[in-house]
Write a protein that holds these residues in place. Structure first.
Motif, PDB file in Angstrom:
ATOM      1  N   UNK A 119      36.189  18.966 120.411  1.00 21.78           N
ATOM      2  CA  UNK A 119      37.742  18.994 119.763  1.00 21.78           C
ATOM      3  C   UNK A 119      38.449  17.638 120.224  1.00 21.78           C
ATOM      4  N   UNK A 120      37.918  16.637 120.095  1.00 23.92           N
ATOM      5  CA  UNK A 120      38.419  15.333 120.774  1.00 23.92           C
ATOM      6  C   UNK A 120      39.570  15.289 119.478  1.00 23.92           C
ATOM      7  N   UNK A 121      40.875  14.914 119.793  1.00 21.22           N
ATOM      8  CA  UNK A 121      41.777  14.535 118.716  1.00 21.22           C
ATOM      9  C   UNK A 121      41.586  12.989 118.515  1.00 21.22           C
ATOM     10  N   UNK A 122      41.802  12.457 117.334  1.00 15.06           N
ATOM     11  CA  UNK A 122      41.389  10.723 117.095  1.00 15.06           C
ATOM     12  C   UNK A 122      41.965   9.973 118.113  1.00 15.06           C
ATOM     13  N   UNK A 123      43.004  10.441 118.744  1.00 16.57           N
ATOM     14  CA  UNK A 123      43.791   9.406 119.723  1.00 16.57           C
ATOM     15  C   UNK A 123      43.350   9.731 121.061  1.00 16.57           C
ATOM     16  N   UNK A 124      42.311  10.682 121.181  1.00 17.95           N
ATOM     17  CA  UNK A 124      42.003  10.990 122.797  1.00 17.95           C
ATOM     18  C   UNK A 124      41.293   9.852 123.441  1.00 17.95           C
ATOM     19  N   UNK A 125      41.997   9.556 124.438  1.00 23.44           N
ATOM     20  CA  UNK A 125      41.118   8.906 125.554  1.00 23.44           C
ATOM     21  C   UNK A 125      40.965   9.595 126.818  1.00 23.44           C
ATOM     22  N   UNK A 126      39.521   9.672 126.959  1.00 22.50           N
ATOM     23  CA  UNK A 126      39.200  10.769 128.228  1.00 22.50           C
ATOM     24  C   UNK A 126      38.955   9.653 129.505  1.00 22.50           C
ATOM     25  N   UNK A 127      39.597   9.366 130.357  1.00 23.92           N
ATOM     26  CA  UNK A 127      39.295   8.619 131.590  1.00 23.92           C
ATOM     27  C   UNK A 127      38.492   9.540 132.718  1.00 23.92           C
ATOM     28  N   UNK A 128      37.389   8.974 132.988  1.00 27.76           N
ATOM     29  CA  UNK A 128      36.522   9.530 133.998  1.00 27.76           C
ATOM     30  C   UNK A 128      36.295   8.712 135.369  1.00 27.76           C
ATOM     31  N   UNK A 129      36.720   9.468 136.436  1.00 28.60           N
ATOM     32  CA  UNK A 129      36.406   8.640 137.706  1.00 28.60           C
ATOM     33  C   UNK A 129      35.271   9.351 138.319  1.00 28.60           C
TER      34      UNK A 129
ATOM     35  N   UNK B  99      35.194  18.105 138.161  1.00 24.67           N
ATOM     36  CA  UNK B  99      33.649  18.583 137.954  1.00 24.67           C
ATOM     37  C   UNK B  99      32.641  18.304 138.975  1.00 24.67           C
ATOM     38  N   UNK B 100      32.175  19.251 139.894  1.00 26.08           N
ATOM     39  CA  UNK B 100      31.198  19.132 140.706  1.00 26.08           C
ATOM     40  C   UNK B 100      29.971  18.831 140.333  1.00 26.08           C
ATOM     41  N   UNK B 101      29.064  18.518 141.163  1.00 18.69           N
ATOM     42  CA  UNK B 101      27.707  18.448 140.665  1.00 18.69           C
ATOM     43  C   UNK B 101      26.994  19.793 140.407  1.00 18.69           C
ATOM     44  N   UNK B 102      25.913  19.847 139.697  1.00 20.65           N
ATOM     45  CA  UNK B 102      25.198  20.824 138.994  1.00 20.65           C
ATOM     46  C   UNK B 102      26.187  21.825 138.165  1.00 20.65           C
ATOM     47  N   UNK B 103      27.151  21.115 137.412  1.00 22.42           N
ATOM     48  CA  UNK B 103      27.780  21.928 136.305  1.00 22.42           C
ATOM     49  C   UNK B 103      27.235  21.468 135.130  1.00 22.42           C
ATOM     50  N   UNK B 104      26.909  22.335 134.165  1.00 21.24           N
ATOM     51  CA  UNK B 104      26.581  21.719 132.798  1.00 21.24           C
ATOM     52  C   UNK B 104      28.060  21.685 132.091  1.00 21.24           C
ATOM     53  N   UNK B 105      28.098  20.270 131.624  1.00 23.68           N
ATOM     54  CA  UNK B 105      29.677  20.217 130.720  1.00 23.68           C
ATOM     55  C   UNK B 105      29.240  19.752 129.248  1.00 23.68           C
ATOM     56  N   UNK B 106      30.214  20.216 128.584  1.00 24.23           N
ATOM     57  CA  UNK B 106      30.442  19.933 127.049  1.00 24.23           C
ATOM     58  C   UNK B 106      31.735  19.651 126.832  1.00 24.23           C
ATOM     59  N   UNK B 107      31.887  18.596 125.985  1.00 29.81           N
ATOM     60  CA  UNK B 107      33.293  18.058 125.616  1.00 29.81           C
ATOM     61  C   UNK B 107      33.297  18.427 124.123  1.00 29.81           C
TER      62      UNK B 107
ATOM     63  N   UNK C 233      28.427  15.173 126.041  1.00 31.38           N
ATOM     64  CA  UNK C 233      28.234  15.606 127.337  1.00 31.38           C
ATOM     65  C   UNK C 233      26.825  16.201 127.002  1.00 31.38           C
ATOM     66  N   UNK C 234      26.762  17.574 127.224  1.00 35.60           N
ATOM     67  CA  UNK C 234      25.688  18.507 127.199  1.00 35.60           C
ATOM     68  C   UNK C 234      24.660  17.932 128.299  1.00 35.60           C
ATOM     69  N   UNK C 235      25.117  18.035 129.462  1.00 34.06           N
ATOM     70  CA  UNK C 235      24.277  17.517 130.611  1.00 34.06           C
ATOM     71  C   UNK C 235      24.975  17.992 131.777  1.00 34.06           C
ATOM     72  N   UNK C 236      23.994  17.827 132.980  1.00 32.49           N
ATOM     73  CA  UNK C 236      24.714  18.232 134.336  1.00 32.49           C
ATOM     74  C   UNK C 236      24.238  16.976 135.208  1.00 32.49           C
ATOM     75  N   UNK C 237      24.860  16.931 136.409  1.00 38.50           N
ATOM     76  CA  UNK C 237      24.441  15.800 137.389  1.00 38.50           C
ATOM     77  C   UNK C 237      24.072  16.351 138.566  1.00 38.50           C
ATOM     78  N   UNK C 238      22.883  15.543 139.067  1.00 45.86           N
ATOM     79  CA  UNK C 238      22.400  16.675 140.483  1.00 45.86           C
ATOM     80  C   UNK C 238      23.199  16.391 141.425  1.00 45.86           C
ATOM     81  N   UNK C 239      23.924  15.340 141.611  1.00 50.57           N
ATOM     82  CA  UNK C 239      24.898  14.799 142.851  1.00 50.57           C
ATOM     83  C   UNK C 239      26.212  14.236 142.449  1.00 50.57           C
ATOM     84  N   UNK C 240      26.497  13.808 141.057  1.00 53.94           N
ATOM     85  CA  UNK C 240      27.690  13.068 140.935  1.00 53.94           C
ATOM     86  C   UNK C 240      28.594  14.041 141.079  1.00 53.94           C
ATOM     87  N   UNK C 241      29.879  13.638 141.399  1.00 53.06           N
ATOM     88  CA  UNK C 241      31.288  14.311 141.370  1.00 53.06           C
ATOM     89  C   UNK C 241      32.207  13.516 140.346  1.00 53.06           C
ATOM     90  N   UNK C 242      32.919  14.237 139.408  1.00 53.36           N
ATOM     91  CA  UNK C 242      33.886  13.351 138.611  1.00 53.36           C
ATOM     92  C   UNK C 242      35.030  14.157 138.617  1.00 53.36           C
TER      93      UNK C 242
END
Ligand code: TYD
Length: 131
Positions: free
Chosen positions: A100-110, A90-98, A48-57
């Motif tokens: 502590x992923x577990x080895x089996x983690x599958x993170x789905x993002x819409x 996660x709305x726009x203009x939010x800084x996000x970091x991810x 992560x370590x980024x924000x999006x100007x207009x993207x919603x997720x």
């Protein structure tokens, strides 16, 4: 107001097992233009370590878990994603970091838009300037 907004997904399972269906502008409050997923994240790697100007997720951990940090430039909040039946908005203009992923983690993002590098803000000082 909290930065952590969960969307509970209606369970459609039966005695055979569980099922979740995600529909744009219904379960998820925007048209879904892109779906991606993170898996096989190496031990001790943060992303992560980024924000999006207009993207919603909406992010949902379909297997395993990870910890998400959200920051609007004024406060920083954390959420553990560990359930396939709820997603984190996660709305726009939010800084996000991810973290502590577990080895089996599958993170789905819409996501509400196609991939566009110009929508990213990848520097935290720049993010604060853009608020
Ligand atoms: P990036 O957004 O930096 O990942 P994260 O924030 O999860 O650490 O994306 C990593 C790479 O993948 C980068 O080169 C851009 C590319 N990418 C796409 O081409 N399409 C996409 O939908 C996404 C999310 C990333």
């Amino acid at each position: 107001m909290s930065l952590i907004k969960w969307i509970e997904f209606p369970p459609l399972g039966d005695d055979r097992g569980s099922l979740v269906a995600l529909e744009g502008q219904k379960t998820v409050p925007f048209p879904i233009r892109r779906v991606y997923y993170l898996f096989g994240t190496k031990e001790k790697v943060s992303r992560g370590f980024h924000a999006h100007r207009s993207l919603l997720q909406v992010a949902v951990c379909v297997t395993g878990s990870c910890r998400m940090v959200l920051d609007d430039g004024r406060s920083r909040e954390e959420a553990v994603l560990d359930s396939p039946t709820r997603g984190l908005m996660i709305r726009n203009m939010i800084w996000r970091e991810m973290h502590d992923f577990t080895p089996d983690c599958v993170l789905l993002v819409l996501a509400s838009e196609h991939y566009d590098e110009a929508d990213y803000i990848r520097s935290y000082p720049r993010f604060l300037e853009c608020l």
